[in-house]
Design a protein around this motif. Structure first.
Motif, PDB file in Angstrom:
ATOM      1  N   LEU A 186       5.092  17.584  43.254  1.00 49.49           N
ATOM      2  CA  LEU A 186       6.225  17.415  42.318  1.00 49.49           C
ATOM      3  C   LEU A 186       6.176  15.811  42.063  1.00 49.49           C
ATOM      4  O   LEU A 186       6.245  15.676  40.764  1.00 49.49           O
ATOM      5  CB  LEU A 186       7.544  17.559  42.939  1.00 49.49           C
ATOM      6  CG  LEU A 186       8.660  17.180  41.917  1.00 49.49           C
ATOM      7  CD1 LEU A 186       8.772  18.058  40.655  1.00 49.49           C
ATOM      8  CD2 LEU A 186      10.041  16.884  42.693  1.00 49.49           C
ATOM      9  N   LEU A 187       6.040  15.122  42.915  1.00 52.74           N
ATOM     10  CA  LEU A 187       5.886  13.371  42.478  1.00 52.74           C
ATOM     11  C   LEU A 187       4.796  12.945  41.830  1.00 52.74           C
ATOM     12  O   LEU A 187       4.678  11.641  41.490  1.00 52.74           O
ATOM     13  CB  LEU A 187       6.474  12.654  43.815  1.00 52.74           C
ATOM     14  CG  LEU A 187       7.734  12.965  44.257  1.00 52.74           C
ATOM     15  CD1 LEU A 187       8.013  12.263  45.652  1.00 52.74           C
ATOM     16  CD2 LEU A 187       8.580  12.466  43.293  1.00 52.74           C
ATOM     17  N   SER A 188       3.625  13.794  42.002  1.00 49.65           N
ATOM     18  CA  SER A 188       2.407  13.213  41.133  1.00 49.65           C
ATOM     19  C   SER A 188       2.612  13.168  39.759  1.00 49.65           C
ATOM     20  O   SER A 188       3.613  13.684  39.126  1.00 49.65           O
ATOM     21  CB  SER A 188       1.376  14.280  41.300  1.00 49.65           C
ATOM     22  OG  SER A 188       1.492  15.483  40.843  1.00 49.65           O
ATOM     23  N   ASP A 189       1.935  12.526  39.261  1.00 54.22           N
ATOM     24  CA  ASP A 189       1.983  12.279  37.513  1.00 54.22           C
ATOM     25  C   ASP A 189       1.883  13.628  36.774  1.00 54.22           C
ATOM     26  O   ASP A 189       2.813  13.905  36.117  1.00 54.22           O
ATOM     27  CB  ASP A 189       0.880  11.519  37.051  1.00 54.22           C
ATOM     28  CG  ASP A 189       0.849   9.977  37.428  1.00 54.22           C
ATOM     29  OD1 ASP A 189       2.004   9.661  37.919  1.00 54.22           O
ATOM     30  OD2 ASP A 189       0.039   9.309  36.962  1.00 54.22           O
ATOM     31  N   ASP A 190       0.702  14.632  37.290  1.00 55.94           N
ATOM     32  CA  ASP A 190       0.696  16.033  36.623  1.00 55.94           C
ATOM     33  C   ASP A 190       2.010  16.688  37.051  1.00 55.94           C
ATOM     34  O   ASP A 190       2.541  17.642  36.293  1.00 55.94           O
ATOM     35  CB  ASP A 190      -0.457  16.577  37.303  1.00 55.94           C
ATOM     36  CG  ASP A 190      -1.589  15.978  36.613  1.00 55.94           C
ATOM     37  OD1 ASP A 190      -1.422  15.527  35.279  1.00 55.94           O
ATOM     38  OD2 ASP A 190      -2.890  16.272  37.111  1.00 55.94           O
ATOM     39  N   GLY A 191       2.714  16.528  38.207  1.00 57.17           N
ATOM     40  CA  GLY A 191       3.693  17.274  38.874  1.00 57.17           C
ATOM     41  C   GLY A 191       5.225  16.902  37.737  1.00 57.17           C
ATOM     42  O   GLY A 191       5.908  17.611  37.546  1.00 57.17           O
ATOM     43  N   LEU A 192       5.243  15.550  37.758  1.00 53.43           N
ATOM     44  CA  LEU A 192       6.326  15.152  37.024  1.00 53.43           C
ATOM     45  C   LEU A 192       6.304  15.760  35.204  1.00 53.43           C
ATOM     46  O   LEU A 192       7.082  16.172  34.904  1.00 53.43           O
ATOM     47  CB  LEU A 192       6.321  13.640  36.762  1.00 53.43           C
ATOM     48  CG  LEU A 192       6.581  12.982  38.165  1.00 53.43           C
ATOM     49  CD1 LEU A 192       6.540  11.655  38.005  1.00 53.43           C
ATOM     50  CD2 LEU A 192       8.297  13.290  38.690  1.00 53.43           C
ATOM     51  N   LYS A 193       5.229  15.728  34.774  1.00 52.15           N
ATOM     52  CA  LYS A 193       4.891  16.426  33.651  1.00 52.15           C
ATOM     53  C   LYS A 193       5.161  17.624  33.607  1.00 52.15           C
ATOM     54  O   LYS A 193       5.846  18.187  32.717  1.00 52.15           O
ATOM     55  CB  LYS A 193       3.556  16.152  33.026  1.00 52.15           C
ATOM     56  CG  LYS A 193       2.925  14.343  32.857  1.00 52.15           C
ATOM     57  CD  LYS A 193       1.673  14.727  32.318  1.00 52.15           C
ATOM     58  CE  LYS A 193       1.005  12.834  32.260  1.00 52.15           C
ATOM     59  NZ  LYS A 193      -0.106  13.018  32.054  1.00 52.15           N
ATOM     60  N   ARG A 194       4.656  18.378  34.547  1.00 50.85           N
ATOM     61  CA  ARG A 194       4.958  19.988  34.750  1.00 50.85           C
ATOM     62  C   ARG A 194       6.508  20.057  34.762  1.00 50.85           C
ATOM     63  O   ARG A 194       7.185  21.098  34.068  1.00 50.85           O
ATOM     64  CB  ARG A 194       4.382  20.511  35.958  1.00 50.85           C
ATOM     65  CG  ARG A 194       2.792  20.780  35.577  1.00 50.85           C
ATOM     66  CD  ARG A 194       2.302  21.686  36.550  1.00 50.85           C
ATOM     67  NE  ARG A 194       2.303  21.330  37.887  1.00 50.85           N
ATOM     68  CZ  ARG A 194       1.489  20.276  38.434  1.00 50.85           C
ATOM     69  NH1 ARG A 194       0.348  20.263  37.886  1.00 50.85           N
ATOM     70  NH2 ARG A 194       1.653  20.106  39.706  1.00 50.85           N
ATOM     71  N   LEU A 195       7.279  19.445  35.495  1.00 49.49           N
ATOM     72  CA  LEU A 195       8.755  19.334  35.543  1.00 49.49           C
ATOM     73  C   LEU A 195       9.436  19.482  34.282  1.00 49.49           C
ATOM     74  O   LEU A 195      10.210  20.088  33.715  1.00 49.49           O
ATOM     75  CB  LEU A 195       9.168  18.468  36.534  1.00 49.49           C
ATOM     76  CG  LEU A 195      10.813  18.200  36.822  1.00 49.49           C
ATOM     77  CD1 LEU A 195      11.345  19.500  37.463  1.00 49.49           C
ATOM     78  CD2 LEU A 195      11.131  16.840  37.602  1.00 49.49           C
TER      79      LEU A 195
END
Length: 200
Positions: A186-195
């Motif tokens: 979740l806290l990865s760059d891609d995870g934050l964008k997906r959120l």
């Protein structure tokens, strides 16, 4: 400034085809991408008449590919929300802020519109810094959750920080994490964008 040159390098390299940039500044991005053979045109959205006049009078005449550059005087958000749907661009670059702190509320708004209007992913100047700040807000929510705070503690925010926390709290609603690995994702760059795009 060297900082701007270094932080725009990646976005200039990626630019191709018909390019849209929100924000003119002194025209460095427009100048660099207009010099690329695989860029056919550069449309700039800028609302400040003085900035446009300065650029058109003192900078644009000296650019080697000025015929590629077209400026539209308009508010970036209005263009993004009302007119972008009727156009077609291969590259969209957003740079209407100065720091990650003043960028974050705008970034959240643009990302919401990306999702709502099914726009292609846009490029954002200093996006890694913006995501770093966003990550700190998420960690704040996690820490405050373990301190016993609930949604009612975030209702009726009185400042920008409070609005961001409430917005992100709603984005996290219903999400559960069963391992550190899931939390790191979740806290990865891609995870934050997906959120922000409401993706799993």
């Amino acid at each position: 400034a060297p900082h701007e040159i270094n932080t725009m390098k990646e976005y200039i390299q990626k630019a191709k085809g018909e390019v849209l940039t929100l924000g003119l500044g002194l025209g460095y991005y427009a100048f660099e991408v207009s010099n690329k053979n695989d860029v056919t045109g550069v449309t700039i959205i800028e609302k400040d008449s003085k900035v446009i006049t300065l650029f058109e009078k003192n900078i644009l005449p000296h650019l080697p590919h000025k015929e590629k550059i077209h400026i539209i005087k308009q508010d970036a958000f209005l263009y993004f929300e009302r007119e972008l749907r009727n156009t077609s661009f291969d590259t969209i670059f957003i740079d209407i802020y100065h720091t990650a702190t003043d960028a974050l509320p705008m970034y959240l708004r643009f990302k919401e519109d990306e999702r709502k209007f099914h726009y292609q992913p846009c490029d954002y100047w200093i996006e890694k810094s913006i995501l770093c700040l966003l990550r700190r807000y998420i960690l704040t929510l996690i820490e405050e959750y373990f301190q016993g705070m609930t949604e009612k503690d975030y209702l009726n925010p009185s400042d920008e920080e409070g609005k961001i926390l409430l917005y992100l709290l709603k984005k996290l609603d219903g999400k559960e994490f069963s391992s550190i690995k899931e939390l790191k994702a979740l806290l990865s760059d891609d995870g934050l964008k997906r959120l922000l795009q409401n993706e799993q």
